[in-house]
Design a protein around this motif. Structure first.
Motif, mmCIF file in Angstrom:
data_model
loop_
_atom_site.group_PDB
_atom_site.id
_atom_site.type_symbol
_atom_site.label_atom_id
_atom_site.label_comp_id
_atom_site.label_asym_id
_atom_site.label_seq_id
_atom_site.Cartn_x
_atom_site.Cartn_y
_atom_site.Cartn_z
ATOM 1 N N ALA A 1 1.054 -1.421 -0.306
ATOM 2 C CA ALA A 1 0.235 -0.001 0.205
ATOM 3 C C ALA A 1 0.803 1.144 -0.204
ATOM 4 C CB ALA A 1 -1.154 -0.081 1.081
ATOM 5 N N ASP A 2 2.140 1.213 0.658
ATOM 6 C CA ASP A 2 3.052 1.940 0.485
ATOM 7 C C ASP A 2 3.832 2.982 -0.975
ATOM 8 O OD1 ASP A 2 4.850 0.266 0.716
ATOM 9 O OD2 ASP A 2 6.119 1.213 2.227
ATOM 10 N N ARG A 3 3.738 1.764 -1.472
ATOM 11 C CA ARG A 3 4.118 1.936 -3.714
ATOM 12 C C ARG A 3 4.033 3.502 -4.144
ATOM 13 N NH1 ARG A 3 8.959 -0.284 -1.804
ATOM 14 N NH2 ARG A 3 8.257 -3.146 -1.544
ATOM 15 N N ILE A 4 4.991 3.913 -4.208
ATOM 16 C CA ILE A 4 4.452 5.089 -5.073
ATOM 17 C C ILE A 4 3.433 5.185 -6.136
ATOM 18 C CG2 ILE A 4 6.613 5.455 -6.437
ATOM 19 C CD1 ILE A 4 4.903 8.332 -4.549
ATOM 20 N N LYS A 5 3.547 3.761 -6.921
ATOM 21 C CA LYS A 5 2.942 3.413 -7.831
ATOM 22 C C LYS A 5 1.495 3.525 -7.562
ATOM 23 C CE LYS A 5 4.908 -1.015 -7.942
ATOM 24 N NZ LYS A 5 5.067 -0.515 -6.634
#
Length: 152
Positions: free
Chosen positions: A58-62
């Motif tokens: 959930a924390d990925r930039i994508k």
């Protein structure tokens, strides 16, 4: 002057086959500036549904990019440097898996190739929850790509 071979367009079936034989590709999302953000991803291709699935946290930039602008593309190289496929469409994000074995967790487990299935599924599902994993579903509305028929 020597006539060089030009690229050959791949049929929809050939593009789908190429997506099905590879497991890594480059996912492009759109940054706020409009520039592309690209990252190498493991993916799962469902040719009947025309959906590419990715596991991410959930924390990925994508994820941030796709929440703001769901347009995305996946570039996959063929068996040689002369062939490729691109799958374009809009991405849909599931919620984060929160309970081991919930619907999202089962979808993530289903994306793992049979040969790589974890021996301890419960531990795997618990790990997915701890990592705050979700599924990105790229609903493909356009496939394109080429091959270049040259020796070597």
């Amino acid at each position: 002057m020597t006539q060089r071979p030009g690229p050959r367009l791949l049929s929809d079936d050939a593009l789908s086959d190429l997506l099905g034989t590879q497991q890594f590709g480059t996912l492009a999302t759109v940054r706020r500036s409009g520039h592309p953000h690209m990252t190498t991803m493991v993916y799962s291709w469902d040719p009947e549904a025309r959906v590419v699935r990715f596991s991410t946290t959930a924390d990925r930039i994508k994820v941030t990019h796709l929440r703001r602008d769901p347009r995305a593309a996946l570039h996959v190289q063929g068996g040689d440097v002369w062939s490729f496929a691109v799958a374009e469409g809009e991405a849909e994000l599931t919620g984060v898996t929160t309970v081991p074995g919930d619907e999202v967790g089962r979808e993530l487990l289903g994306m793992v190739p049979e040969a790589a299935r974890p021996e301890d599924e419960q531990a795997f599902l618990e790990e997915l929850v701890a990592e705050r994993r979700l599924v990105v579903r790229l609903k493909v509305d356009r496939l394109y790509g080429t091959a270049l028929d040259v020796a070597g």
